[in-house]
Scaffold this motif. Sequence first.
Motif, PDB file in Angstrom:
ATOM      1  N   VAL A 202       9.129   4.197  -5.366  1.00  0.00           N
ATOM      2  CA  VAL A 202       9.147   5.448  -6.132  1.00  0.00           C
ATOM      3  C   VAL A 202       7.995   5.397  -7.131  1.00  0.00           C
ATOM      4  O   VAL A 202       7.895   4.454  -7.918  1.00  0.00           O
ATOM      5  N   GLU A 203       7.107   6.378  -7.055  1.00  0.00           N
ATOM      6  CA  GLU A 203       5.911   6.374  -7.922  1.00  0.00           C
ATOM      7  C   GLU A 203       5.830   7.693  -8.682  1.00  0.00           C
ATOM      8  O   GLU A 203       5.956   8.768  -8.103  1.00  0.00           O
ATOM      9  N   PHE A 204       5.569   7.569  -9.962  1.00  0.00           N
ATOM     10  CA  PHE A 204       5.495   8.728 -10.858  1.00  0.00           C
ATOM     11  C   PHE A 204       4.355   9.677 -10.472  1.00  0.00           C
ATOM     12  O   PHE A 204       4.520  10.887 -10.439  1.00  0.00           O
ATOM     13  N   ILE A 271       6.196  -1.228 -13.601  1.00  0.00           N
ATOM     14  CA  ILE A 271       5.507  -0.016 -14.064  1.00  0.00           C
ATOM     15  C   ILE A 271       4.391  -0.367 -15.046  1.00  0.00           C
ATOM     16  O   ILE A 271       4.002   0.452 -15.862  1.00  0.00           O
ATOM     17  N   GLY A 272       3.902  -1.597 -14.945  1.00  0.00           N
ATOM     18  CA  GLY A 272       2.813  -2.024 -15.816  1.00  0.00           C
ATOM     19  C   GLY A 272       3.246  -3.158 -16.724  1.00  0.00           C
ATOM     20  O   GLY A 272       4.388  -3.624 -16.665  1.00  0.00           O
ATOM     21  N   ARG A 273       2.297  -3.622 -17.528  1.00  0.00           N
ATOM     22  CA  ARG A 273       2.589  -4.721 -18.459  1.00  0.00           C
ATOM     23  C   ARG A 273       2.124  -4.326 -19.857  1.00  0.00           C
ATOM     24  O   ARG A 273       1.272  -3.471 -20.023  1.00  0.00           O
ATOM     25  N   PRO A 318      -8.808  -4.383 -18.174  1.00  0.00           N
ATOM     26  CA  PRO A 318      -7.900  -4.653 -17.053  1.00  0.00           C
ATOM     27  C   PRO A 318      -7.121  -5.957 -17.271  1.00  0.00           C
ATOM     28  O   PRO A 318      -7.674  -6.930 -17.777  1.00  0.00           O
ATOM     29  N   MET A 319      -5.831  -5.919 -16.924  1.00  0.00           N
ATOM     30  CA  MET A 319      -5.007  -7.126 -17.089  1.00  0.00           C
ATOM     31  C   MET A 319      -5.174  -8.010 -15.861  1.00  0.00           C
ATOM     32  O   MET A 319      -4.335  -8.018 -14.965  1.00  0.00           O
ATOM     33  N   LEU A 320      -6.270  -8.738 -15.830  1.00  0.00           N
ATOM     34  CA  LEU A 320      -6.593  -9.578 -14.682  1.00  0.00           C
ATOM     35  C   LEU A 320      -6.963 -10.973 -15.149  1.00  0.00           C
ATOM     36  O   LEU A 320      -7.614 -11.143 -16.194  1.00  0.00           O
ATOM     37  N   GLY A 349     -11.455  -6.020  -8.549  1.00  0.00           N
ATOM     38  CA  GLY A 349      -9.993  -5.935  -8.490  1.00  0.00           C
ATOM     39  C   GLY A 349      -9.582  -6.091  -7.036  1.00  0.00           C
ATOM     40  O   GLY A 349     -10.229  -5.532  -6.146  1.00  0.00           O
ATOM     41  N   VAL A 350      -8.547  -6.878  -6.796  1.00  0.00           N
ATOM     42  CA  VAL A 350      -8.105  -7.127  -5.414  1.00  0.00           C
ATOM     43  C   VAL A 350      -6.595  -6.956  -5.309  1.00  0.00           C
ATOM     44  O   VAL A 350      -5.859  -7.431  -6.178  1.00  0.00           O
ATOM     45  N   VAL A 351      -6.145  -6.286  -4.271  1.00  0.00           N
ATOM     46  CA  VAL A 351      -4.716  -6.222  -3.953  1.00  0.00           C
ATOM     47  C   VAL A 351      -4.530  -7.094  -2.717  1.00  0.00           C
ATOM     48  O   VAL A 351      -5.137  -6.834  -1.670  1.00  0.00           O
TER      49      VAL A 351
HETATM   50  P1  NAI Z   1       0.272  -1.128 -12.403  1.00  0.00           P
HETATM   51  O1  NAI Z   1      -0.290  -0.544 -13.619  1.00  0.00           O
HETATM   52  O2  NAI Z   1      -0.627  -1.700 -11.364  1.00  0.00           O
HETATM   53  O3  NAI Z   1       1.178  -0.052 -11.636  1.00  0.00           O
HETATM   54  C1  NAI Z   1       2.265   0.554 -12.242  1.00  0.00           C
HETATM   55  C2  NAI Z   1       2.608   1.799 -11.455  1.00  0.00           C
HETATM   56  O4  NAI Z   1       3.835   2.310 -11.939  1.00  0.00           O
HETATM   57  C3  NAI Z   1       1.583   2.905 -11.617  1.00  0.00           C
HETATM   58  O5  NAI Z   1       1.255   3.400 -10.343  1.00  0.00           O
HETATM   59  C4  NAI Z   1       2.286   3.931 -12.485  1.00  0.00           C
HETATM   60  O6  NAI Z   1       1.864   5.248 -12.239  1.00  0.00           O
HETATM   61  C5  NAI Z   1       3.727   3.713 -12.072  1.00  0.00           C
HETATM   62  N1  NAI Z   1       4.736   4.140 -13.038  1.00  0.00           N
HETATM   63  C6  NAI Z   1       4.701   4.042 -14.388  1.00  0.00           C
HETATM   64  N2  NAI Z   1       5.840   4.515 -14.923  1.00  0.00           N
HETATM   65  C7  NAI Z   1       6.628   4.901 -13.886  1.00  0.00           C
HETATM   66  C8  NAI Z   1       7.935   5.453 -13.792  1.00  0.00           C
HETATM   67  N3  NAI Z   1       8.670   5.675 -14.862  1.00  0.00           N
HETATM   68  N4  NAI Z   1       8.428   5.720 -12.567  1.00  0.00           N
HETATM   69  C9  NAI Z   1       7.684   5.496 -11.459  1.00  0.00           C
HETATM   70  N5  NAI Z   1       6.446   4.965 -11.499  1.00  0.00           N
HETATM   71  C10 NAI Z   1       5.931   4.669 -12.689  1.00  0.00           C
HETATM   72  O7  NAI Z   1       1.324  -2.222 -12.918  1.00  0.00           O
HETATM   73  P2  NAI Z   1       2.095  -3.394 -12.194  1.00  0.00           P
HETATM   74  O8  NAI Z   1       2.096  -3.216 -10.714  1.00  0.00           O
HETATM   75  O9  NAI Z   1       3.374  -3.534 -12.922  1.00  0.00           O
HETATM   76  O10 NAI Z   1       1.196  -4.642 -12.531  1.00  0.00           O
HETATM   77  C11 NAI Z   1       0.913  -5.004 -13.896  1.00  0.00           C
HETATM   78  C12 NAI Z   1      -0.436  -5.601 -14.028  1.00  0.00           C
HETATM   79  O11 NAI Z   1      -0.491  -6.875 -13.443  1.00  0.00           O
HETATM   80  C13 NAI Z   1      -1.496  -4.770 -13.334  1.00  0.00           C
HETATM   81  O12 NAI Z   1      -2.094  -3.930 -14.290  1.00  0.00           O
HETATM   82  C14 NAI Z   1      -2.468  -5.742 -12.825  1.00  0.00           C
HETATM   83  O13 NAI Z   1      -3.570  -5.775 -13.673  1.00  0.00           O
HETATM   84  C15 NAI Z   1      -1.754  -7.083 -12.870  1.00  0.00           C
HETATM   85  N6  NAI Z   1      -1.594  -7.565 -11.501  1.00  0.00           N
HETATM   86  C16 NAI Z   1      -2.709  -7.831 -10.771  1.00  0.00           C
HETATM   87  C17 NAI Z   1      -2.615  -8.253  -9.479  1.00  0.00           C
HETATM   88  C18 NAI Z   1      -3.847  -8.483  -8.710  1.00  0.00           C
HETATM   89  O14 NAI Z   1      -4.919  -8.515  -9.286  1.00  0.00           O
HETATM   90  N7  NAI Z   1      -3.765  -8.656  -7.390  1.00  0.00           N
HETATM   91  C19 NAI Z   1      -1.325  -8.479  -8.832  1.00  0.00           C
HETATM   92  C20 NAI Z   1      -0.202  -8.121  -9.674  1.00  0.00           C
HETATM   93  C21 NAI Z   1      -0.367  -7.713 -10.965  1.00  0.00           C
END
Ligand code: NAI
Length: 466
Positions: A202-204, A271-273, A318-320, A349-351
């Motif tokens: 589910v994405e906002f 939903i982020g950090r 960016p939180m990287l 940035g990489v997924v």
């Molecule tokens: P994110 O910022 O990547 O994604 C959060 C998602 O949640 C966004 O698409 C946002 O629109 C959505 N969202 C926000 N509020 C919402 C709500 N109430 N209902 C539904 N959707 C909502 O954050 P995520 O995935 O939690 O990761 C946190 C951080 O960790 C990232 O910013 C990233 O920098 C880092 N990370 C990096 C990785 C990589 O480099 N491969 C892997 C995992 C995390």
Amino acid sequence: MATYDLVVIGTGPGGYVCAVRASQLGMKVAVVEKNATLGGTCLNVGCMPSKALLHASEMFEEAGHSFAKMGVSVSAPKLDLPTMMNFKQQGIDGNVKGVEFLMKKNKVDVLKGTGKILGTGKVEVSADGKSQVIETRNIVIATGSDIARLKGIEIDEKRIVSSTGALSLDKVPGKLLIVGAGVIGLELGSVWKRLGAEVVVVEFLDRILPGMDGEIAKQFQRILEKQGFAFKLGAKVTAVDSSGKTLKATIEPAAGGAAETLEADVVLVCIGRVPYTDGLGLKEAGVALDPRGRVQIDPHFATSLKSVYAIGDVVAGPMLAHKAEDEGVAVAEIIAGQAGHVNYDVIPGVVYTTPEVSSVGKTEDELKQAGVAYTVGKFPFTANGRSKVNQTTDGFVKILADAKTDRVLGVHIIGIEAGEMIHEACVLMEFGGSAEDLARTCHAHPTRSEAVKEAALAVGKRAIHM
Ligand code: NAI
Ligand code: FAD
């Protein structure tokens, strides 16, 4: 006389790398860490454990679905989740020990406990009800980030989990509901999908992976849907009822409207950090935060308090992990009187899904918004020989170059090994290179990287294999 030249609070990739670099530059350094193990979020509950599970689950998926077509006949693989979790833990332990080794090798003192800044040059370290005050010439705050929470939804790390709980589930959930189609949702969703869970995200917003190039995100969504992911875009989870055997999540359209209920065995909230500054005593010490709760810094990582600096997830950007590391190096060099610097225009940035998604520099959407005239070169992996023989042809390379100067402004890749391929673009961009430079660079054959060269040729409308 101060005991140390530098005390770093936090031993994530920002903190420990900063400590090593400062020691290399001749400083007497200590790190303060409140966790039982060094390495921060990245090594303990972030990058490394997630990549171990991504690797193991991908092997499981391959053994079950890809071997047979290559003539490798194996019986259906069986999942042994405790052993997979043990594989993950071994990876964590190995890396954490590696950081301990680096601290010893570089003669960095490790002070276990919670660090609190008492003022310029003074850090209190508390553990087990005891505390000591350490005197130091400089302080670097590298305390990282914590999960963002959803109001009214309590994370128990068993059924309603953050990334931390999702890295340690004791069984594969029948139905996994993920809140947030960001990096964590798609990576950990991939892990549990491959292991057998039904995954709904589910994405906002009305798209996945905000911040990544829109065209790439669209194709990526289609590929994930083919893998069995279900997406509910433009929607939000407003409540989770955990009173029954299965969880009942209330989902509302982001724009308002009728709510629906979805059942799930596990709900992952990602939903982020948010920056982590609890217990640091910043307000009392006079270290200013920005309106989003991040430690405010100037271009040289200096906070509002003299000789106190901050880097990594706790500051803007960016939180990287690699961004935190580069800032760690830069701030150590600045403290040593050198010209430490981070080029924020070239942070990849990489997924780490299958296929991977990687990106560096500007997206097409950003260039449009900024009114920059650009040319696009694209090359699909369906036209890349190596990808064809391996039958891994999903995705493409997209290069954005300045229309006048041909300077490469952004590179976006979706495809197997995209996370490795992006680095030639990073080096090129670091040197201000053009698409022509990349197109004239000899690439080994047969490699997937030839698609990068072909995309660069395509900027000048002269790709060979398309
Ligand atoms: P994110 O910022 O990547 O994604 C959060 C998602 O949640 C966004 O698409 C946002 O629109 C959505 N969202 C926000 N509020 C919402 C709500 N109430 N209902 C539904 N959707 C909502 O954050 P995520 O995935 O939690 O990761 C946190 C951080 O960790 C990232 O910013 C990233 O920098 C880092 N990370 C990096 C990785 C990589 O480099 N491969 C892997 C995992 C995390
Ligand atoms: P952290 O790694 O968060 O470290 C901060 C440290 O400070 C912690 O050890 C904490 O205990 C300590 N600390 C906090 N306060 C105090 C105090 N007062 N006293 C003493 N110690 C304190 N990034 C990538 O680049 N690639 C990835 O693949 C990736 N995958 C991720 C997967 C997940 C599931 C998550 C959650 C994150 C991922 N990230 C990834 C993000 C990455 O983990 C962070 O960007 C990175 O760890 C930030 O480093 P840091 O040094 O700023 O802080």
